[in-house]
Design a protein around this motif. Structure first.
Motif, PDB file in Angstrom:
ATOM      1  N   MET A 255       0.841  -1.213   0.000  1.00  0.00           N
ATOM      2  CA  MET A 255       0.000   0.000   0.000  1.00  0.00           C
ATOM      3  C   MET A 255       0.869   1.253   0.000  1.00  0.00           C
ATOM      4  N   GLN A 256       0.490   2.196  -0.828  1.00  0.00           N
ATOM      5  CA  GLN A 256       1.249   3.447  -0.890  1.00  0.00           C
ATOM      6  C   GLN A 256       0.494   4.544  -0.161  1.00  0.00           C
ATOM      7  N   ILE A 257       1.149   5.241   0.720  1.00  0.00           N
ATOM      8  CA  ILE A 257       0.454   6.355   1.368  1.00  0.00           C
ATOM      9  C   ILE A 257       1.288   7.624   1.287  1.00  0.00           C
ATOM     10  N   LYS A 258       0.579   8.728   1.240  1.00  0.00           N
ATOM     11  CA  LYS A 258       1.265  10.002   1.148  1.00  0.00           C
ATOM     12  C   LYS A 258       1.343  10.595   2.551  1.00  0.00           C
ATOM     13  N   LEU A 259       2.546  11.000   2.917  1.00  0.00           N
ATOM     14  CA  LEU A 259       2.696  11.580   4.248  1.00  0.00           C
ATOM     15  C   LEU A 259       2.994  13.064   4.151  1.00  0.00           C
ATOM     16  N   GLY A 260       2.352  13.823   4.963  1.00  0.00           N
ATOM     17  CA  GLY A 260       2.641  15.256   4.963  1.00  0.00           C
ATOM     18  C   GLY A 260       2.190  15.829   6.275  1.00  0.00           C
ATOM     19  N   LYS A 261       2.634  17.036   6.543  1.00  0.00           N
ATOM     20  CA  LYS A 261       2.247  17.696   7.792  1.00  0.00           C
ATOM     21  C   LYS A 261       0.737  17.737   7.936  1.00  0.00           C
ATOM     22  N   GLU A 262       0.077  17.963   6.747  1.00  0.00           N
ATOM     23  CA  GLU A 262      -1.366  18.125   6.820  1.00  0.00           C
ATOM     24  C   GLU A 262      -2.068  16.862   7.311  1.00  0.00           C
ATOM     25  N   ASN A 263      -1.521  15.642   6.979  1.00  0.00           N
ATOM     26  CA  ASN A 263      -2.203  14.471   7.539  1.00  0.00           C
ATOM     27  C   ASN A 263      -1.786  14.231   8.982  1.00  0.00           C
ATOM     28  N   LEU A 264      -0.528  14.449   9.284  1.00  0.00           N
ATOM     29  CA  LEU A 264      -0.056  14.113  10.629  1.00  0.00           C
ATOM     30  C   LEU A 264      -0.769  14.920  11.705  1.00  0.00           C
ATOM     31  N   HIS A 265      -1.107  16.141  11.393  1.00  0.00           N
ATOM     32  CA  HIS A 265      -1.787  16.953  12.419  1.00  0.00           C
ATOM     33  C   HIS A 265      -3.175  17.359  11.958  1.00  0.00           C
ATOM     34  N   SER A 266      -3.843  16.444  11.291  1.00  0.00           N
ATOM     35  CA  SER A 266      -5.142  16.816  10.713  1.00  0.00           C
ATOM     36  C   SER A 266      -6.214  16.972  11.791  1.00  0.00           C
ATOM     37  N   GLU A 267      -7.251  17.702  11.445  1.00  0.00           N
ATOM     38  CA  GLU A 267      -8.387  17.912  12.354  1.00  0.00           C
ATOM     39  C   GLU A 267      -9.034  16.579  12.706  1.00  0.00           C
ATOM     40  N   PHE A 268      -9.065  15.697  11.720  1.00  0.00           N
ATOM     41  CA  PHE A 268      -9.697  14.390  11.913  1.00  0.00           C
ATOM     42  C   PHE A 268      -9.010  13.608  13.034  1.00  0.00           C
ATOM     43  N   VAL A 269      -7.681  13.594  12.979  1.00  0.00           N
ATOM     44  CA  VAL A 269      -6.924  12.860  13.993  1.00  0.00           C
ATOM     45  C   VAL A 269      -7.158  13.482  15.376  1.00  0.00           C
ATOM     46  N   LYS A 270      -7.197  14.814  15.398  1.00  0.00           N
ATOM     47  CA  LYS A 270      -7.446  15.495  16.683  1.00  0.00           C
ATOM     48  C   LYS A 270      -8.827  15.134  17.227  1.00  0.00           C
ATOM     49  N   LEU A 271      -9.792  15.064  16.309  1.00  0.00           N
ATOM     50  CA  LEU A 271     -11.160  14.741  16.715  1.00  0.00           C
ATOM     51  C   LEU A 271     -11.222  13.333  17.313  1.00  0.00           C
ATOM     52  N   ILE A 272     -10.530  12.407  16.652  1.00  0.00           N
ATOM     53  CA  ILE A 272     -10.484  11.028  17.167  1.00  0.00           C
ATOM     54  C   ILE A 272      -9.909  11.026  18.578  1.00  0.00           C
ATOM     55  N   GLU A 273      -8.839  11.778  18.782  1.00  0.00           N
ATOM     56  CA  GLU A 273      -8.209  11.803  20.107  1.00  0.00           C
ATOM     57  C   GLU A 273      -9.143  12.430  21.134  1.00  0.00           C
ATOM     58  N   ARG A 274      -9.876  13.451  20.695  1.00  0.00           N
ATOM     59  CA  ARG A 274     -10.759  14.123  21.650  1.00  0.00           C
ATOM     60  C   ARG A 274     -11.926  13.218  22.047  1.00  0.00           C
ATOM     61  N   ILE A 275     -12.540  12.572  21.069  1.00  0.00           N
ATOM     62  CA  ILE A 275     -13.697  11.722  21.389  1.00  0.00           C
ATOM     63  C   ILE A 275     -13.271  10.501  22.202  1.00  0.00           C
ATOM     64  N   SER A 276     -12.151   9.898  21.814  1.00  0.00           N
ATOM     65  CA  SER A 276     -11.758   8.652  22.479  1.00  0.00           C
ATOM     66  C   SER A 276     -11.038   8.905  23.796  1.00  0.00           C
ATOM     67  N   GLY A 277     -10.452  10.063  23.932  1.00  0.00           N
ATOM     68  CA  GLY A 277      -9.661  10.331  25.136  1.00  0.00           C
ATOM     69  C   GLY A 277      -8.330   9.594  25.108  1.00  0.00           C
ATOM     70  N   GLU A 278      -7.970   9.039  23.977  1.00  0.00           N
ATOM     71  CA  GLU A 278      -6.710   8.294  23.856  1.00  0.00           C
ATOM     72  C   GLU A 278      -5.692   9.134  23.095  1.00  0.00           C
ATOM     73  N   GLU A 279      -4.428   9.022  23.492  1.00  0.00           N
ATOM     74  CA  GLU A 279      -3.390   9.712  22.749  1.00  0.00           C
ATOM     75  C   GLU A 279      -2.748   8.699  21.811  1.00  0.00           C
ATOM     76  N   LEU A 280      -2.886   8.934  20.515  1.00  0.00           N
ATOM     77  CA  LEU A 280      -2.432   7.935  19.540  1.00  0.00           C
ATOM     78  C   LEU A 280      -0.940   7.653  19.667  1.00  0.00           C
ATOM     79  N   ALA A 281      -0.162   8.670  20.032  1.00  0.00           N
ATOM     80  CA  ALA A 281       1.290   8.497  20.117  1.00  0.00           C
ATOM     81  C   ALA A 281       1.692   7.529  21.224  1.00  0.00           C
ATOM     82  N   ASN A 282       0.773   7.239  22.146  1.00  0.00           N
ATOM     83  CA  ASN A 282       1.115   6.298  23.223  1.00  0.00           C
ATOM     84  C   ASN A 282       1.310   4.878  22.715  1.00  0.00           C
ATOM     85  N   CYS A 283       0.730   4.571  21.572  1.00  0.00           N
ATOM     86  CA  CYS A 283       0.833   3.206  21.043  1.00  0.00           C
ATOM     87  C   CYS A 283       2.204   2.997  20.421  1.00  0.00           C
TER      88      CYS A 283
END
Ligand code: SF4
Ligand code: SF4
Lengths: 135, 292
Positions: free
Chosen positions: A1-29
């Motif tokens: 699988m090919q994925i494009k990485l950029g600042k915009e995905n790494l700190h996207s609103e979507f990822v922040k929303l996931i962290e806010r709703i779940s209360g989990e910090e993704l970087a902990n994994c």
């Protein structure tokens, strides 16, 4: 699988929303895979819980949204129970479901479920199938 | 010993026999169960998705009713147990939330202090009632009955809200089976999920999971299973034929409700235990002389 990485995905609103709703910090994994190892449905998922977290860490919103993983999660909490870092993949998958369901979208259209099945399925299972919050 | 009794929705509809046999068994044991006639649904987590505060308030309402009765709550459903325990934990940990919820409850003339305990029938027997006392009540030991304990998920996890048994290596069911004189046949599937949540999403995967749980129990030498959760029971019993078709093997694995194996050892009859309501008949698995 090919994925494009950029600042915009790494700190996207979507990822922040996931962290806010779940209360989990993704970087902990730290990607040990214990969650997927314990998950009773990972074999049927497009991406197991560990992979989902990795994809989210890399901001891959579209891939994660298209995967069947969030709908197959049974909320058994085996992942959370076994995670050495105290991360709950179940909560992260729950957050993904919430984002979709709150938009009025769903993975199941009740009209499309065959009637004989609905007639025979336990009523509790029907309710669970449509709206679930179990993590 | 007295509890505010909360059977949960499944045991008032599909698994009625779990509710009625629990009442019969508790009567014999001298555990008084007071019906919570005005109680509402715990929400089974299904509305938390839309309105978190409402779901907590609904649970607080149940606790407030128990508080009015001056009793702790006993349920027979693992999912109710998990949902209520989690809500109770949050209400205890966040005084602001409790205050807010109480404002709503006030309108109905109710108040929750945060001190009601929620327990499951299995925990009641194992801890509050005590296995020694239970053993003394056994009339017909379940001699040579090979029973595979099946815990499922929500009586164990999340353990920070439940915490009675080890989430990975629980033993309370095994201890109970031994107390009743039966042979406990633990297996690696005992803490794995039965797939109830995804029956509708993908029946195929759910049936696979059911088949796996039945196979693990059978491979470990189990001739029947016991489950403390009505939802697991529904899945393992009513989809067993599907699982047999899919995996091309015969399981013939009757699944008992917790109350039924206790009742059997207390000398209750097949009729009293309402075993005829199960799809997979448990009669062949019963090796002891049952009461008449
Ligand atoms: S068990 Fe925890 S740390 Fe390991 S991969 Fe899963 S979420 Fe990450
Ligand atoms: S809660 Fe979901 S992701 Fe976690 S182990 Fe169970 S099925 Fe897998």
């Amino acid at each position: 699988m090919q994925i494009k990485l950029g600042k915009e995905n790494l700190h996207s609103e979507f990822v922040k929303l996931i962290e806010r709703i779940s209360g989990e910090e993704l970087a902990n994994c730290y990607q040990c895979g214990n969650c997927t190892g314990g998950c009773p449905v990972s074999y049927a998922m497009d991406f197991g819980p560990r992979e989902i977290i990795r994809l989210l860490q890399l901001g891959q919103e579209d891939v994660v949204k298209k995967a069947n993983s969030m709908w197959l999660c049974v909320g058994c909490l085996q992942c959370y129970c076994r995670c050495p870092k105290g991360v709950s993949a179940a909560k992260i998958l729950e957050a993904l479901r919430q984002i979709t369901l709150r938009k009025g979208e769903d993975h199941e259209a009740i009209k499309e479920v065959p009637f004989p099945f609905l007639k025979n399925a336990p009523q509790q299972a029907i309710v669970c199938g449509f709206r679930k919050f179990v993590s | 010993m007295k509890y505010a009794y909360y059977p949960g929705c499944a045991s008032q509809t599909i698994t009625k026999e779990y509710d009625s046999t629990t009442k019969k068994v508790c009567k014999i044991l001298g555990i008084e169960l007071l019906e919570m006639t005005d109680a509402n649904c715990c929400g089974a987590g299904l509305i938390t998705d839309y309105n978190y505060e409402l779901s907590i308030t609904l649970n607080a309402r149940i606790f407030a009713i128990a508080e009015k009765m001056g009793l702790d709550i006993m349920t027979i459903c693992s999912t109710c147990l998990m949902i209520m325990s989690r809500a109770n934990k949050e209400l205890k940990e966040f005084p602001k939330l409790l205050k807010k919820v109480n404002k709503t409850l006030e309108k109905a003339g109710l108040h929750y202090s945060g001190n009601v305990k929620v327990t499951h029938f299995l925990w009641t027997l194992s801890q509050d009632y005590g296995l020694d006392k239970l053993k003394a009540m056994v009339k017909k030991p379940l001699k040579d009955m090979k029973i595979a304990p099946y815990y499922g998920c929500h009586i164990l996890r999340p353990s920070n809200a439940l915490g009675f048994d080890d989430p990975e290596k629980p033993v309370s069911l095994e201890r109970l089976i031994e107390t009743l004189g039966g042979d406990a046949m633990p297996n690696e599937g005992k803490t794995r999920c039965c797939g109830f949540q995804i029956v509708l999403v993908t029946q195929e995967t759910a049936v696979d999971m059911i088949g796996n749980r039945l196979k693990e129990a059978k491979d470990a030498g189990g001739k029947c299973m016991v489950s403390p959760c009505p939802l697991c029971h529904i899945n393992l019993d009513s989809y067993q034929r599907e699982a047999e078709k899919k995996t091309h093997q015969k399981f013939e694995m009757p699944v008992f409700h917790l109350s039924q194996i206790v009742g059997l050892a207390l000398g209750m009859s097949i009729d009293e235990l309402e075993l005829g309501r199960h799809l997979v008949s448990p009669e062949n698995a019963i090796t002891t002389v049952v009461g008449d």
